[in-house]
Motif scaffolding. Structure first.
Motif, mmCIF file in Angstrom:
data_model
loop_
_atom_site.group_PDB
_atom_site.id
_atom_site.type_symbol
_atom_site.label_atom_id
_atom_site.label_comp_id
_atom_site.label_asym_id
_atom_site.label_seq_id
_atom_site.Cartn_x
_atom_site.Cartn_y
_atom_site.Cartn_z
ATOM 1 N N TRP A 152 -3.004 -7.064 11.787
ATOM 2 C CA TRP A 152 -3.784 -6.372 12.685
ATOM 3 C C TRP A 152 -3.618 -5.030 12.735
ATOM 4 C CZ3 TRP A 152 -7.478 -9.656 12.815
ATOM 5 C CH2 TRP A 152 -7.352 -10.887 13.331
ATOM 6 N N THR A 153 -2.228 -4.476 12.652
ATOM 7 C CA THR A 153 -2.056 -3.018 12.582
ATOM 8 C C THR A 153 -2.758 -2.269 11.228
ATOM 9 O OG1 THR A 153 0.229 -3.378 13.641
ATOM 10 C CG2 THR A 153 -0.237 -1.333 12.222
ATOM 11 N N THR A 154 -2.661 -3.001 10.180
ATOM 12 C CA THR A 154 -3.212 -2.364 8.802
ATOM 13 C C THR A 154 -4.764 -2.673 9.273
ATOM 14 O OG1 THR A 154 -1.627 -3.051 7.529
ATOM 15 C CG2 THR A 154 -3.480 -2.997 6.528
ATOM 16 N N ILE A 157 5.073 9.248 11.477
ATOM 17 C CA ILE A 157 4.777 8.077 10.759
ATOM 18 C C ILE A 157 3.981 7.011 11.647
ATOM 19 C CG2 ILE A 157 6.764 8.478 9.282
ATOM 20 C CD1 ILE A 157 8.097 6.364 11.089
ATOM 21 N N GLY A 158 3.296 7.405 12.617
ATOM 22 C CA GLY A 158 2.716 6.485 13.504
ATOM 23 C C GLY A 158 1.158 6.311 13.165
ATOM 24 N N ALA A 217 0.214 4.903 2.641
ATOM 25 C CA ALA A 217 0.916 5.555 3.688
ATOM 26 C C ALA A 217 1.955 4.581 4.260
ATOM 27 C CB ALA A 217 -0.013 5.904 4.618
ATOM 28 N N GLU A 218 1.441 3.031 4.479
ATOM 29 C CA GLU A 218 2.483 2.198 4.952
ATOM 30 C C GLU A 218 3.506 1.931 4.209
ATOM 31 O OE1 GLU A 218 -0.625 -0.386 7.794
ATOM 32 O OE2 GLU A 218 0.013 -1.113 5.646
ATOM 33 N N MET A 219 3.428 2.064 2.852
ATOM 34 C CA MET A 219 4.571 1.904 2.112
ATOM 35 C C MET A 219 5.651 2.828 2.052
ATOM 36 S SD MET A 219 2.631 -0.068 -0.981
ATOM 37 C CE MET A 219 4.136 -0.540 -2.217
ATOM 38 N N TYR A 220 4.884 4.186 2.030
ATOM 39 C CA TYR A 220 5.905 5.456 1.873
ATOM 40 C C TYR A 220 6.509 5.705 3.386
ATOM 41 C CZ TYR A 220 6.696 10.194 0.340
ATOM 42 O OH TYR A 220 7.273 11.381 -0.179
ATOM 43 N N ALA A 221 5.933 5.666 4.426
ATOM 44 C CA ALA A 221 6.772 5.886 5.529
ATOM 45 C C ALA A 221 6.039 5.226 6.694
ATOM 46 C CB ALA A 221 6.817 7.188 5.825
ATOM 47 N N SER A 222 6.608 3.944 6.813
ATOM 48 C CA SER A 222 5.974 3.290 8.383
ATOM 49 C C SER A 222 7.135 2.121 8.473
ATOM 50 C CB SER A 222 4.687 2.615 7.746
ATOM 51 O OG SER A 222 4.115 1.895 9.030
ATOM 52 N N ARG A 223 6.837 1.667 10.012
ATOM 53 C CA ARG A 223 7.664 0.660 10.576
ATOM 54 C C ARG A 223 6.826 -0.539 10.474
ATOM 55 N NH1 ARG A 223 9.007 4.759 14.040
ATOM 56 N NH2 ARG A 223 11.175 5.696 13.517
ATOM 57 N N THR A 224 5.793 -0.580 10.413
ATOM 58 C CA THR A 224 4.607 -1.686 10.652
ATOM 59 C C THR A 224 3.651 -1.656 9.648
ATOM 60 O OG1 THR A 224 3.448 -0.362 12.257
ATOM 61 C CG2 THR A 224 4.787 -1.593 13.056
ATOM 62 N N GLN A 268 5.430 -3.948 4.848
ATOM 63 C CA GLN A 268 6.268 -5.439 4.352
ATOM 64 C C GLN A 268 6.190 -5.588 2.978
ATOM 65 O OE1 GLN A 268 7.711 -7.740 6.994
ATOM 66 N NE2 GLN A 268 7.674 -5.692 7.480
ATOM 67 N N ILE A 269 5.109 -5.351 2.278
ATOM 68 C CA ILE A 269 4.962 -5.258 0.741
ATOM 69 C C ILE A 269 6.183 -4.306 0.019
ATOM 70 C CG2 ILE A 269 3.675 -4.820 -1.424
ATOM 71 C CD1 ILE A 269 1.304 -5.928 0.111
#
Length: 257
Positions: free
Chosen positions: A66-68, A125-126, A202-209, A214-215
């Motif tokens: 849902w975040t993505t 990173i939000g 962006a999620e792969m580079y720097a994210s917590r969610t 996850q990948i």
């Protein structure tokens, strides 16, 4: 060609595409099960599909999903109209067109990933950083398409509108919008692809969610069954996005005529 023949041909095409996908999964399963490829490097298709089902059933993964989706849709809703409007305003003004068009094409040609550290520094990173980078990834394709769309508008239509005293807003609504719609609609799907790719990066580079996060973690941990399951889920999402936009395009396709 009659309407019935066209529908029959479309049905055949769908069956052929489905058969190709099934054949690929069967070949994948056989290759892994028979040892043609190392199952540690390429887990069987059945295992990956089962893992994907387990992930989707997990509340924690659904939160990442849902975040993505929220980030992707927010960036898409911003990038598409903003890019189209900026492209129209730039193309409409001769001086702005001569100055800014080359810059837009120049920035578009640069891989967007090299700008990601700047977005992290500016936005953290939000959620906002992912949306901003998604917008940045998609907006240039909309602007470039708007440039081409403006050029496709018939000059005589614009001349008639101006002679009749139409305001700029009226010209946009009654002349530009109907003429530009077919070209812009083609770009919307491309914009979604660029947007979705930017969000995942962006999620792969720097994210917590997020699914991208996850990948990235599964790849670093060599959890290939989950990695491939995540890629499969992302692929399905991309197809759904594309088909959803295609449905919208079909519904307002009367502008093409």
């Amino acid at each position: 060609m009659s309407k019935v023949s066209t529908q029959a041909s479309a049905s055949v095409d769908r069956y052929v595409r489905a058969a190709i996908v099934v054949a690929l999964f069967v070949a994948w399963e056989i290759a892994s099960r028979t040892g043609l490829v190392d199952a540690r490097l390429l887990p069987p298709a059945s295992t990956v599909l089962a893992t994907a089902g387990e992930l989707v059933a997990t509340p924690a993964f659904r939160n990442h999903l849902w975040t993505t989706l929220a980030q992707t849709l927010a960036a898409f809703v911003i990038a598409v109209p903003l890019g189209a409007i900026l492209g129209l305003l730039i193309a409409e003004n001769r001086y702005a067109s001569e100055v800014l068009k080359p810059l837009v094409f120049f920035v578009f040609s640069i891989p967007k990933s090299i700008f990601l550290p700047m977005f992290i520094l500016a936005f953290g990173i939000g959620f906002g950083q992912k949306v901003a980078f998604g917008v940045f990834s998609a907006i240039f394709i909309m602007m470039m398409t708007a440039f081409a769309a403006v050029e496709s508008v018939k000059r005589e239509h614009l001349m008639v509108a101006r002679v009749m005293g139409a305001r700029f807003s009226q010209t946009v609504r009654n002349v530009y919008a109907p003429s530009m719609a077919p070209v812009l609609l083609e770009a919307v799907r491309l914009a979604m692809i660029f947007n979705f790719t930017g969000i995942l990066l962006a999620e792969m580079y720097a994210s917590r969610t997020g699914i991208g996060n996850q990948i990235g973690l599964w790849g670093q941990s060599f959890m290939l069954d989950r990695l491939l399951a995540g890629i499969l889920i992302v692929s399905v999402l991309a197809i759904l996005f594309n088909e959803g936009i295609r449905v919208i395009e079909t519904r307002i396709g009367h502008w093409r005529t």
